[in-house]
Motif scaffolding. Structure first.
Motif, PDB file in Angstrom:
ATOM      1  N   HIS A 153     -15.296  -9.092 -14.009  1.00  0.00           N
ATOM      2  CA  HIS A 153     -16.126  -8.878 -12.838  1.00  0.00           C
ATOM      3  C   HIS A 153     -17.114  -7.758 -13.135  1.00  0.00           C
ATOM      4  N   GLU A 154     -18.172  -7.742 -12.400  1.00  0.00           N
ATOM      5  CA  GLU A 154     -19.202  -6.739 -12.621  1.00  0.00           C
ATOM      6  C   GLU A 154     -19.023  -5.552 -11.683  1.00  0.00           C
ATOM      7  N   TYR A 155     -17.856  -4.938 -11.712  1.00  0.00           N
ATOM      8  CA  TYR A 155     -17.632  -3.764 -10.889  1.00  0.00           C
ATOM      9  C   TYR A 155     -18.441  -2.613 -11.458  1.00  0.00           C
ATOM     10  N   LYS A 156     -19.228  -1.977 -10.627  1.00  0.00           N
ATOM     11  CA  LYS A 156     -20.082  -0.906 -11.093  1.00  0.00           C
ATOM     12  C   LYS A 156     -19.663   0.459 -10.567  1.00  0.00           C
ATOM     13  N   THR A 157     -18.712   0.527  -9.674  1.00  0.00           N
ATOM     14  CA  THR A 157     -18.295   1.800  -9.100  1.00  0.00           C
ATOM     15  C   THR A 157     -17.328   2.492 -10.051  1.00  0.00           C
ATOM     16  N   MET A 158     -17.620   3.751 -10.330  1.00  0.00           N
ATOM     17  CA  MET A 158     -16.760   4.536 -11.204  1.00  0.00           C
ATOM     18  C   MET A 158     -16.283   5.764 -10.442  1.00  0.00           C
ATOM     19  N   TYR A 159     -15.157   6.283 -10.867  1.00  0.00           N
ATOM     20  CA  TYR A 159     -14.565   7.447 -10.220  1.00  0.00           C
ATOM     21  C   TYR A 159     -14.271   8.494 -11.287  1.00  0.00           C
ATOM     22  N   ALA A 160     -14.219   9.753 -10.885  1.00  0.00           N
ATOM     23  CA  ALA A 160     -13.905  10.842 -11.812  1.00  0.00           C
ATOM     24  C   ALA A 160     -12.388  10.949 -11.931  1.00  0.00           C
ATOM     25  N   LEU A 161     -11.881  10.711 -13.120  1.00  0.00           N
ATOM     26  CA  LEU A 161     -10.438  10.728 -13.345  1.00  0.00           C
ATOM     27  C   LEU A 161      -9.802  12.086 -13.054  1.00  0.00           C
ATOM     28  N   PRO A 162     -10.429  13.221 -13.400  1.00  0.00           N
ATOM     29  CA  PRO A 162      -9.793  14.502 -13.051  1.00  0.00           C
ATOM     30  C   PRO A 162      -9.616  14.703 -11.547  1.00  0.00           C
ATOM     31  N   GLU A 163     -10.547  14.197 -10.734  1.00  0.00           N
ATOM     32  CA  GLU A 163     -10.393  14.309  -9.276  1.00  0.00           C
ATOM     33  C   GLU A 163      -9.212  13.473  -8.798  1.00  0.00           C
ATOM     34  N   ILE A 164      -9.066  12.283  -9.352  1.00  0.00           N
ATOM     35  CA  ILE A 164      -7.962  11.412  -8.947  1.00  0.00           C
ATOM     36  C   ILE A 164      -6.633  12.011  -9.392  1.00  0.00           C
ATOM     37  N   GLU A 165      -6.598  12.560 -10.600  1.00  0.00           N
ATOM     38  CA  GLU A 165      -5.357  13.171 -11.083  1.00  0.00           C
ATOM     39  C   GLU A 165      -4.959  14.381 -10.237  1.00  0.00           C
ATOM     40  N   ALA A 166      -5.930  15.129  -9.755  1.00  0.00           N
ATOM     41  CA  ALA A 166      -5.624  16.283  -8.914  1.00  0.00           C
ATOM     42  C   ALA A 166      -5.030  15.841  -7.576  1.00  0.00           C
ATOM     43  N   ARG A 167      -5.568  14.768  -6.997  1.00  0.00           N
ATOM     44  CA  ARG A 167      -5.031  14.266  -5.731  1.00  0.00           C
ATOM     45  C   ARG A 167      -3.726  13.518  -5.936  1.00  0.00           C
ATOM     46  N   ALA A 168      -3.531  12.923  -7.116  1.00  0.00           N
ATOM     47  CA  ALA A 168      -2.315  12.144  -7.383  1.00  0.00           C
ATOM     48  C   ALA A 168      -1.081  13.035  -7.448  1.00  0.00           C
ATOM     49  N   ALA A 169      -1.269  14.311  -7.728  1.00  0.00           N
ATOM     50  CA  ALA A 169      -0.125  15.223  -7.807  1.00  0.00           C
ATOM     51  C   ALA A 169       0.591  15.352  -6.464  1.00  0.00           C
ATOM     52  N   THR A 170      -0.135  15.196  -5.364  1.00  0.00           N
ATOM     53  CA  THR A 170       0.473  15.336  -4.039  1.00  0.00           C
ATOM     54  C   THR A 170       0.615  13.998  -3.317  1.00  0.00           C
ATOM     55  N   TYR A 171       0.303  12.891  -3.986  1.00  0.00           N
ATOM     56  CA  TYR A 171       0.359  11.571  -3.355  1.00  0.00           C
ATOM     57  C   TYR A 171       1.803  11.112  -3.211  1.00  0.00           C
ATOM     58  N   ARG A 172       2.144  10.659  -2.022  1.00  0.00           N
ATOM     59  CA  ARG A 172       3.458  10.061  -1.773  1.00  0.00           C
ATOM     60  C   ARG A 172       3.218   8.717  -1.084  1.00  0.00           C
ATOM     61  N   PRO A 173       3.702   7.637  -1.671  1.00  0.00           N
ATOM     62  CA  PRO A 173       3.484   6.328  -1.051  1.00  0.00           C
ATOM     63  C   PRO A 173       4.199   6.237   0.298  1.00  0.00           C
ATOM     64  N   MET A 174       3.529   5.675   1.251  1.00  0.00           N
ATOM     65  CA  MET A 174       4.078   5.518   2.584  1.00  0.00           C
ATOM     66  C   MET A 174       4.827   4.190   2.664  1.00  0.00           C
ATOM     67  N   PRO A 175       6.121   4.225   2.991  1.00  0.00           N
ATOM     68  CA  PRO A 175       6.841   2.945   3.096  1.00  0.00           C
ATOM     69  C   PRO A 175       6.316   2.136   4.286  1.00  0.00           C
ATOM     70  N   GLN A 176       6.210   0.855   4.065  1.00  0.00           N
ATOM     71  CA  GLN A 176       5.705  -0.036   5.107  1.00  0.00           C
ATOM     72  C   GLN A 176       6.830  -0.382   6.076  1.00  0.00           C
ATOM     73  N   ARG A 177       6.481  -0.539   7.321  1.00  0.00           N
ATOM     74  CA  ARG A 177       7.475  -0.893   8.327  1.00  0.00           C
ATOM     75  C   ARG A 177       7.858  -2.354   8.169  1.00  0.00           C
ATOM     76  N   SER A 178       9.110  -2.636   8.425  1.00  0.00           N
ATOM     77  CA  SER A 178       9.534  -4.034   8.389  1.00  0.00           C
ATOM     78  C   SER A 178       9.200  -4.673   9.725  1.00  0.00           C
ATOM     79  N   PRO A 179       8.874  -5.955   9.737  1.00  0.00           N
ATOM     80  CA  PRO A 179       8.549  -6.602  11.010  1.00  0.00           C
ATOM     81  C   PRO A 179       9.763  -6.640  11.932  1.00  0.00           C
ATOM     82  N   LYS A 180       9.519  -6.410  13.213  1.00  0.00           N
ATOM     83  CA  LYS A 180      10.613  -6.392  14.179  1.00  0.00           C
ATOM     84  C   LYS A 180      11.043  -7.835  14.500  1.00  0.00           C
ATOM     85  N   ALA A 181      12.318  -7.990  14.616  1.00  0.00           N
ATOM     86  CA  ALA A 181      12.857  -9.327  14.950  1.00  0.00           C
ATOM     87  C   ALA A 181      12.588  -9.613  16.419  1.00  0.00           C
ATOM     88  N   ALA A 182      12.281 -10.842  16.729  1.00  0.00           N
ATOM     89  CA  ALA A 182      11.962 -11.212  18.104  1.00  0.00           C
ATOM     90  C   ALA A 182      13.175 -11.324  18.971  1.00  0.00           C
TER      91      ALA A 182
END
Length: 81
Positions: A52-81
């Motif tokens: 694909h012709e993706y043209k958007t680039m990101y600065a890896l040091p900025e992402i690595e700095a934010r990744a140090a504090t990143y915690r994935p948010m668990p998704q809620r399970s669908p409620k039973a009817a």
């Protein structure tokens, strides 16, 4: 991180940043949309390499700095009817 501190090799495509840090691509795009990291226009003669012709680039040091504090948010399970 200041713009003058970045090197051209620090700019990566989304899939490369995901491989390097383990942060999902959707989270990287959301951080850029919210202004927490900067996005850059890609180099004119270079493609993302994924077919694909993706043209958007990101600065890896900025992402690595934010990744140090990143915690994935668990998704809620669908409620039973």
């Amino acid at each position: 991180m200041e713009l003058h501190e970045l090197y051209p090799d620090d700019l990566v495509f989304e899939h490369q940043a995901t491989e390097a840090t383990g942060i999902p691509g959707t989270v990287i795009r959301q951080w850029a949309r919210r202004g927490k990291i900067r996005r850059f226009r890609g180099r004119p003669g270079e493609y993302a390499g994924t077919g694909h012709e993706y043209k958007t680039m990101y600065a890896l040091p900025e992402i690595e700095a934010r990744a140090a504090t990143y915690r994935p948010m668990p998704q809620r399970s669908p409620k039973a009817a």
